[in-house]
Write a protein that holds these residues in place. Structure first.
Motif, PDB file in Angstrom:
ATOM      1  N   LEU A 127       0.893  -1.250  -0.096  1.00 13.44           N
ATOM      2  CA  LEU A 127      -0.061  -0.138  -0.003  1.00 13.44           C
ATOM      3  C   LEU A 127       0.886   1.155   0.031  1.00 13.44           C
ATOM      4  N   ILE A 128       1.782   1.108   1.009  1.00 15.75           N
ATOM      5  CA  ILE A 128       2.660   2.556   1.034  1.00 15.75           C
ATOM      6  C   ILE A 128       4.016   2.064   1.652  1.00 15.75           C
ATOM      7  N   LYS A 129       4.943   2.826   1.954  1.00 20.03           N
ATOM      8  CA  LYS A 129       6.037   2.778   2.641  1.00 20.03           C
ATOM      9  C   LYS A 129       6.191   4.111   3.416  1.00 20.03           C
ATOM     10  N   ARG A 130       6.433   3.940   4.601  1.00 19.65           N
ATOM     11  CA  ARG A 130       6.596   5.285   5.538  1.00 19.65           C
ATOM     12  C   ARG A 130       7.714   5.154   6.752  1.00 19.65           C
ATOM     13  N   ARG A 131       8.370   6.228   7.073  1.00 18.90           N
ATOM     14  CA  ARG A 131       9.316   6.341   8.095  1.00 18.90           C
ATOM     15  C   ARG A 131       8.651   6.048   9.209  1.00 18.90           C
ATOM     16  N   ALA A 132       9.371   5.396  10.130  1.00 14.66           N
ATOM     17  CA  ALA A 132       9.079   5.117  11.644  1.00 14.66           C
ATOM     18  C   ALA A 132      10.193   5.617  12.332  1.00 14.66           C
ATOM     19  N   GLY A 133      10.222   5.721  13.645  1.00 15.19           N
ATOM     20  CA  GLY A 133      11.081   6.266  14.412  1.00 15.19           C
ATOM     21  C   GLY A 133      10.816   6.565  15.805  1.00 15.19           C
ATOM     22  N   LEU A 134      11.293   7.730  16.460  1.00 22.82           N
ATOM     23  CA  LEU A 134      11.292   7.948  17.792  1.00 22.82           C
ATOM     24  C   LEU A 134      10.473   9.492  17.838  1.00 22.82           C
ATOM     25  N   TYR A 135       9.368   9.531  18.741  1.00 20.54           N
ATOM     26  CA  TYR A 135       9.042  10.883  19.148  1.00 20.54           C
ATOM     27  C   TYR A 135       9.755  11.302  20.411  1.00 20.54           C
ATOM     28  N   VAL A 136      10.472  12.456  20.168  1.00 23.39           N
ATOM     29  CA  VAL A 136      10.919  12.898  21.439  1.00 23.39           C
ATOM     30  C   VAL A 136      10.645  14.467  21.771  1.00 23.39           C
ATOM     31  N   GLU A 137      10.782  14.947  22.834  1.00 24.43           N
ATOM     32  CA  GLU A 137      10.464  16.240  23.263  1.00 24.43           C
ATOM     33  C   GLU A 137      11.082  17.376  22.215  1.00 24.43           C
ATOM     34  N   ARG A 138      10.414  18.433  21.924  1.00 30.29           N
ATOM     35  CA  ARG A 138      10.924  19.564  21.011  1.00 30.29           C
ATOM     36  C   ARG A 138      12.323  20.007  21.490  1.00 30.29           C
ATOM     37  N   GLY A 139      13.222  19.842  20.414  1.00 30.19           N
ATOM     38  CA  GLY A 139      14.663  20.275  20.587  1.00 30.19           C
ATOM     39  C   GLY A 139      15.419  18.887  21.113  1.00 30.19           C
ATOM     40  N   ASN A 140      14.699  17.823  21.366  1.00 32.38           N
ATOM     41  CA  ASN A 140      15.524  16.602  21.700  1.00 32.38           C
ATOM     42  C   ASN A 140      16.665  16.896  22.867  1.00 32.38           C
ATOM     43  N   PRO A 141      16.004  17.173  23.952  1.00 31.33           N
ATOM     44  CA  PRO A 141      16.996  17.553  25.028  1.00 31.33           C
ATOM     45  C   PRO A 141      17.651  16.165  25.680  1.00 31.33           C
ATOM     46  N   HIS A 142      17.337  15.162  25.396  1.00 28.06           N
ATOM     47  CA  HIS A 142      17.928  14.030  25.735  1.00 28.06           C
ATOM     48  C   HIS A 142      18.835  13.448  24.854  1.00 28.06           C
ATOM     49  N   GLN A 143      19.040  14.005  23.605  1.00 31.56           N
ATOM     50  CA  GLN A 143      19.675  13.573  22.646  1.00 31.56           C
ATOM     51  C   GLN A 143      19.940  12.150  22.124  1.00 31.56           C
ATOM     52  N   LEU A 144      18.622  11.699  21.796  1.00 34.58           N
ATOM     53  CA  LEU A 144      18.220  10.325  21.447  1.00 34.58           C
ATOM     54  C   LEU A 144      18.357  10.386  19.923  1.00 34.58           C
ATOM     55  N   ASN A 145      19.095   9.544  19.487  1.00 34.58           N
ATOM     56  CA  ASN A 145      19.283   9.330  17.866  1.00 34.58           C
ATOM     57  C   ASN A 145      19.441   7.865  17.676  1.00 34.58           C
ATOM     58  N   GLY A 146      18.927   7.073  18.327  1.00 33.04           N
ATOM     59  CA  GLY A 146      18.936   5.452  17.537  1.00 33.04           C
ATOM     60  C   GLY A 146      18.389   4.698  18.888  1.00 33.04           C
ATOM     61  N   TRP A 147      18.242   3.525  18.450  1.00 31.60           N
ATOM     62  CA  TRP A 147      17.484   2.564  19.532  1.00 31.60           C
ATOM     63  C   TRP A 147      18.309   2.261  20.606  1.00 31.60           C
ATOM     64  N   GLU A 148      19.565   2.241  20.257  1.00 33.72           N
ATOM     65  CA  GLU A 148      20.805   2.045  21.232  1.00 33.72           C
ATOM     66  C   GLU A 148      20.597   3.035  22.436  1.00 33.72           C
ATOM     67  N   ASP A 149      19.946   4.079  22.299  1.00 34.50           N
ATOM     68  CA  ASP A 149      19.834   5.078  23.248  1.00 34.50           C
ATOM     69  C   ASP A 149      18.753   5.087  24.302  1.00 34.50           C
ATOM     70  N   LEU A 150      18.064   4.068  23.968  1.00 34.01           N
ATOM     71  CA  LEU A 150      16.650   3.635  24.861  1.00 34.01           C
ATOM     72  C   LEU A 150      17.184   3.064  26.091  1.00 34.01           C
ATOM     73  N   ASP A 151      18.330   2.799  26.582  1.00 31.74           N
ATOM     74  CA  ASP A 151      18.904   2.254  27.567  1.00 31.74           C
ATOM     75  C   ASP A 151      19.415   3.079  28.477  1.00 31.74           C
ATOM     76  N   ARG A 152      19.229   4.297  28.178  1.00 32.05           N
ATOM     77  CA  ARG A 152      19.727   5.321  29.109  1.00 32.05           C
ATOM     78  C   ARG A 152      18.777   5.561  30.508  1.00 32.05           C
ATOM     79  N   PRO A 153      19.227   5.499  31.654  1.00 38.07           N
ATOM     80  CA  PRO A 153      18.529   5.688  32.818  1.00 38.07           C
ATOM     81  C   PRO A 153      17.662   6.698  33.010  1.00 38.07           C
ATOM     82  N   GLY A 154      16.538   6.553  33.472  1.00 42.26           N
ATOM     83  CA  GLY A 154      15.654   7.656  33.821  1.00 42.26           C
ATOM     84  C   GLY A 154      14.805   7.931  32.745  1.00 42.26           C
TER      85      GLY A 154
END
Length: 317
Positions: free
Chosen positions: A164-191
């Motif tokens: 039907l379609i192809k579409r991009r998936a990824g992470l929703y982060v707060e505006r400005g990305n204050p936690h600097q999340l750039n990949g799946w590996e960043d999800l293990d950051r505490p807190g």
């Protein structure tokens, strides 16, 4: 007394051998009188019998093969006054556009939408409760979308898989990305506070596969059990500051606003159609719609869609 008997929508669905969606559609159109008892809709036995008698008359008019009972004996699809309901599962707006075009161009069917996730969609097809299912399920070991799951769940069935379609998936982060999340590996950051999708959804499968591949334990994610039933809900939680990160598609971030989107994967959103003899006529019409300029132009008007494979048959048994 017989006239005092009434049925729930679930019981009506079992009696008529149709889905609950079809029953709700009959009630909504006024074809099947109903009333509410608490939170439950009920239909009197006398009204059900009157509807069945009317349907038999309609079947004789619209079905050249015979009466309602004869049609049932030959395992033909259940019809409403000669029009067959077609259940389409999934949550993307592209499916709503497809349903609109089907209603316009295929007068013999009535599209009904069921807003459920990818795994539940395939299970509903296996159980005979849906006709067109959408799926975007990643197999992390192969990097392949959908076919590994479809082959396992629809063993023994004859079907075709169409993009039907192809579409991009990824992470929703707060505006400005204050936690600097750039990949799946960043999800293990505490807190980090997480918001999840429900089990069976494509986004949930995508997350769980990435956690597995990156050796991240789900119980490390604060809020892993906090579930929303759609992409907008996940993006909304992040935008409201109730979570730091969630998984979803690009379009929802644009709709919600006040949230940034980090694209990580191009996911394939495919349709599965069962190749039964009685389905082939409307399947051919659906294929024509998918490849039509009018339908694809409507899809192009929606940001975030890749139509490079739209309408292509990817697999067929």
């Amino acid at each position: 007394m017989a006239e005092d008997i009434s049925y729930t929508t679930e019981e009506i669905a079992q009696i008529l051998k149709v889905s609950k969606l079809t029953v709700y559609d009959l009630i909504k159109k006024g074809d099947l009188p109903s009333y509410r008892v608490g939170k439950q809709m009920r239909v009197d036995a006398s009204d059900l019998e009157a509807y069945k008698q009317q349907t038999k008359k309609s079947a004789r008019t619209f079905e050249p093969t015979g009466s309602y009972s004869e049609t049932a004996k030959t395992s033909q699809p259940y019809t409403i006054s000669g029009i067959r309901p077609i259940v389409i599962t999934g949550q993307d707006i592209s499916l709503d556009l497809l349903a609109k075009h089907m209603e316009k161009h295929i007068p013999s069917v009535r599209p009904l939408r069921s807003y459920v996730g990818s795994l539940d969609s395939l299970i509903s097809m296996y159980k005979g409760e849906s006709d067109i299912v959408s799926t975007h399920l990643l197999d992390g070991d192969t990097g392949e979308y959908n076919l590994p799951y479809i082959r396992r769940l629809l063993t023994g069935s004859s079907y075709m898989v169409v993009n039907l379609i192809k579409r991009r998936a990824g992470l929703y982060v707060e505006r400005g990305n204050p936690h600097q999340l750039n990949g799946w590996e960043d999800l293990d950051r505490p807190g980090l506070r997480f918001v999840n999708r429900e089990k069976g959804s494509g986004a949930r499968v995508l997350l769980d596969e990435q956690l597995r591949l990156h050796r991240i334990q789900a119980n490390q994610l604060i809020g892993y059990d906090l579930e929303e039933s759609n992409h907008l809900g996940v993006a909304g939680k992040v935008a409201a500051g109730e979570a730091d990160v969630g998984v979803g598609i690009e379009k929802a971030a644009a709709i919600v606003g006040n949230v940034d989107f980090i694209p990580l994967i191009q996911e394939q959103y495919d349709l599965v159609l069962l190749k039964k003899p009685e389905n082939m006529e409307w399947i051919s019409a659906v294929m024509n719609i998918l490849c039509s300029t009018a339908f694809q132009n409507e899809l192009r008007s929606i940001s975030g869609y890749d139509l490079s494979l739209t309408g292509q048959v990817l697999y067929e048994t």
